[in-house]
Write a protein that holds these residues in place. Structure first.
Motif, PDB file in Angstrom:
ATOM      1  N   ALA A   2       0.802  -1.309  -0.056  1.00 39.23           N
ATOM      2  CA  ALA A   2       0.063  -0.026   0.025  1.00 39.23           C
ATOM      3  C   ALA A   2       0.778   1.224  -0.019  1.00 39.23           C
ATOM      4  CB  ALA A   2      -0.807  -0.164   1.383  1.00 39.23           C
ATOM      5  N   THR A   6      -2.823   5.636   0.545  1.00 39.52           N
ATOM      6  CA  THR A   6      -3.694   4.454   0.840  1.00 39.52           C
ATOM      7  C   THR A   6      -3.572   4.546   2.484  1.00 39.52           C
ATOM      8  OG1 THR A   6      -3.295   3.285  -1.234  1.00 39.52           O
ATOM      9  CG2 THR A   6      -4.201   2.116   0.535  1.00 39.52           C
ATOM     10  N   GLU A  45      -5.747   2.742  -5.934  1.00 41.21           N
ATOM     11  CA  GLU A  45      -4.273   2.945  -5.745  1.00 41.21           C
ATOM     12  C   GLU A  45      -3.704   2.892  -7.404  1.00 41.21           C
ATOM     13  OE1 GLU A  45      -0.473   1.091  -3.879  1.00 41.21           O
ATOM     14  OE2 GLU A  45      -2.095   1.820  -2.626  1.00 41.21           O
TER      15      GLU A  45
END
Length: 141
Positions: A2, A6, A45
């Motif tokens: 991540a 995020t 993302e």
């Protein structure tokens, strides 16, 4: 893995939000170029902006326009610059920066900001967004 964005979106890292909807968030950058500098970030993302689905890119642009109108009121300047650089975090994000000249878009001016200053700026921008009728500014900090 991540991205840092995020982790901000999920609440794992702190963030000073001014906008939240189901596709995007807007929060204060921790290294503003000028007061009022925010980031418009998709929840999804995606590293490069040119890989965004067209409808998500359009949504980010619409959100950017609405937030820009609030920035113009909260931080009067000649313009609000919009920039996608994307070198520092591998997660698409749009910089919105109040500016009076082209030099105001230089990242050479970026400095770490105190959390209290970011919180105050976020509150100021949210108040304008709410006054302009944008319920997406009703965020939990």
């Amino acid at each position: 893995m991540a991205s840092v964005f995020t982790k901000v979106i999920s609440g794992e890292f702190p963030g000073h939000f001014v906008w939240k909807d189901d596709k995007a968030v807007v929060f204060m950058t921790i290294q503003p170029i000028r007061d009022g500098h925010v980031l418009v970030v998709p929840r999804e993302e995606v590293d490069h902006w040119d890989d965004l689905p067209p409808e998500l890119l359009a949504h980010l642009t619409r959100v950017s326009q609405k937030v820009t109108k609030a920035l113009k009121e909260a931080y009067p300047a000649k313009r609000v610059g919009m920039m996608i650089a994307g070198l520092e975090v591998p997660h698409t994000h749009i910089h919105l920066v109040p500016l009076d000249n082209m030099g105001d878009l230089s990242f050479d001016h970026a400095r770490n900001a105190e959390p209290e200053r970011l919180a105050a700026a976020a509150t100021k921008i949210r108040e304008v967004l709410l006054a302009q009728g944008h319920d997406e500014a009703r965020v939990d900090g």
